[in-house]
Design a protein around this motif. Sequence first.
Motif, short mmCIF file in Angstrom:
data_model
loop_
_atom_site.label_atom_id
_atom_site.label_comp_id
_atom_site.label_asym_id
_atom_site.label_seq_id
_atom_site.Cartn_x
_atom_site.Cartn_y
_atom_site.Cartn_z
N ARG A 211 0.82 -1.22 0.00
CA ARG A 211 0.00 0.00 0.00
C ARG A 211 0.85 1.26 0.00
NH1 ARG A 211 -3.16 0.07 5.66
NH2 ARG A 211 -3.74 2.14 4.85
N ARG A 212 2.11 1.15 0.40
CA ARG A 212 2.99 2.32 0.40
C ARG A 212 3.51 2.62 -1.00
NH1 ARG A 212 7.15 -0.18 4.53
NH2 ARG A 212 6.79 -1.83 2.96
N LEU A 213 3.42 1.64 -1.90
CA LEU A 213 4.04 1.76 -3.22
C LEU A 213 3.04 1.72 -4.37
CD1 LEU A 213 7.08 -0.65 -2.74
CD2 LEU A 213 7.12 1.86 -2.68
N VAL A 214 1.97 0.99 -4.21
CA VAL A 214 1.04 0.73 -5.30
C VAL A 214 -0.32 1.33 -4.99
CG1 VAL A 214 -0.03 -1.02 -6.77
CG2 VAL A 214 2.25 -1.43 -5.82
N HIS A 215 -0.86 2.08 -5.94
CA HIS A 215 -2.21 2.62 -5.79
C HIS A 215 -3.14 1.90 -6.77
CE1 HIS A 215 -0.92 5.06 -9.30
NE2 HIS A 215 -2.21 5.13 -9.58
N LEU A 216 -4.41 2.25 -6.72
CA LEU A 216 -5.41 1.66 -7.59
C LEU A 216 -5.97 2.70 -8.54
CD1 LEU A 216 -7.32 -0.46 -4.93
CD2 LEU A 216 -5.53 -1.24 -6.49
N GLU A 217 -6.09 2.31 -9.81
CA GLU A 217 -6.83 3.10 -10.79
C GLU A 217 -8.14 2.34 -11.01
OE1 GLU A 217 -5.38 5.08 -14.78
OE2 GLU A 217 -5.97 3.02 -15.21
N ILE A 218 -9.18 2.79 -10.34
CA ILE A 218 -10.45 2.07 -10.36
C ILE A 218 -11.21 2.41 -11.64
CG2 ILE A 218 -12.75 1.99 -9.33
CD1 ILE A 218 -10.81 0.29 -7.82
N ASP A 219 -11.48 1.36 -12.43
CA ASP A 219 -12.34 1.50 -13.60
C ASP A 219 -13.77 1.29 -13.12
OD1 ASP A 219 -13.95 0.68 -15.94
OD2 ASP A 219 -12.04 0.82 -17.01
N ILE A 220 -14.54 2.36 -13.10
CA ILE A 220 -15.86 2.33 -12.48
C ILE A 220 -16.81 1.40 -13.23
CG2 ILE A 220 -17.88 3.72 -11.86
CD1 ILE A 220 -15.94 6.05 -11.34
N TYR A 221 -16.75 1.41 -14.56
CA TYR A 221 -17.59 0.49 -15.33
C TYR A 221 -17.31 -0.96 -14.94
CZ TYR A 221 -18.99 -2.53 -19.20
OH TYR A 221 -19.51 -3.57 -19.95
N TRP A 222 -16.03 -1.32 -14.88
CA TRP A 222 -15.68 -2.71 -14.61
C TRP A 222 -15.98 -3.11 -13.18
CZ3 TRP A 222 -15.79 -5.88 -18.28
CH2 TRP A 222 -15.25 -5.61 -19.54
N VAL A 223 -15.85 -2.19 -12.22
CA VAL A 223 -16.23 -2.52 -10.84
C VAL A 223 -17.74 -2.76 -10.77
CG1 VAL A 223 -16.44 -1.64 -8.49
CG2 VAL A 223 -14.31 -1.37 -9.71
N VAL A 224 -18.51 -1.86 -11.36
CA VAL A 224 -19.97 -2.03 -11.37
C VAL A 224 -20.34 -3.35 -12.05
CG1 VAL A 224 -22.09 -1.14 -12.42
CG2 VAL A 224 -20.57 0.40 -11.18
N THR A 225 -19.71 -3.64 -13.18
CA THR A 225 -19.99 -4.89 -13.90
C THR A 225 -19.58 -6.10 -13.08
OG1 THR A 225 -19.77 -3.80 -16.05
CG2 THR A 225 -19.48 -6.19 -16.01
N GLY A 226 -18.42 -6.02 -12.43
CA GLY A 226 -18.00 -7.11 -11.57
C GLY A 226 -18.96 -7.36 -10.43
N GLY A 227 -19.48 -6.28 -9.85
CA GLY A 227 -20.45 -6.43 -8.77
C GLY A 227 -21.74 -7.06 -9.23
#
Length: 316
Positions: A211-227
């Motif tokens: 978590r100190r080195l890597v962040h997340l680029e959240i793709d909102i479409y794909w998160v919604v679709t995954g859910g």
Amino acid sequence: MCYGFSDHQAHAAARTEGAGRRALLRGAVGGAVGVGAAAALGGTAQAHSRGRGRSLVPRELISLQLYSMRDDLNGEAGFDATLRAVARTGYPRVEQALGYFGRTATELRDFYRRLGLKATSSHDGISPDDTALAAKIRDARVLGQSYMVVPWLDSEKLDDWKRYAEQMNHEAAAARRAGIRYGYHNHAHEFTRDLGGGVTPWDVLTGELDRRLVHLEIDIYWVVTGGINSGDGVRDPERFAIDVIRSAPQRVRQYHVKDRDPVTGDMADLGTGMIDFPRIFRAHAVEEYIVENDTPDVTPLRTARVGYSYLRNVRC
């Protein structure tokens, strides 16, 4: 109340009228209902009017993922004319993809500067060795990037995902020494694939990435679709996305912002689909909002224009 608006809002309304962590997220969204109900709930999300008040998305944080423009970049319009049109639309930033189109990093940086653009981020796969990693980082520094992001990983094996995380941690440490933030961009399969015992790739990545080195680029479409596809976010897709963002140990610094057709589930231009972006933006602000549609509704340039207009007019 916050509002999302684009100059194609009438079109959006017409379209919408037709319409590990897994346990944690399932509890947060309160179970599942049918996909049709989710479409009905989300189908009114973009039926907003122009609001007054502060902008949820500052212009200087709006970017465009160049993969959305690939048909024009590789087609008759070509790279130079396409990027000139992107700049005229008002974008201050782009996220690199598809290479440099015959230019060196220095030449591409200078071309962008003449247009008033900056390549602040890029999509780059994991490097095969440290020599390739050094070259990737060197080019990113020349372009003046703040971020570099791994766009896609896939495997059926849990050990592979652990190895991916280890490799990304290694690359992220090198990127950090060069002053560049290193991230991972999700799709839907990270939330739906069972690697054994109910463990998903998302469980592995969020558990193993530093978590100190890597962040997340959240793709909102794909998160919604995954859910929706997993059943964990059918009842309230935006709530699922917010819970994903808030429960991850890694910081979410960037969004890919693309919409979802409430009937077909396909990607859609911003403001023409079911996703209530203002709700997500209010829950978590980021450092970069990147317009994307892998399959532009009409033309790539129209997708870019609609997306920019939508984000410029999201008010609170």
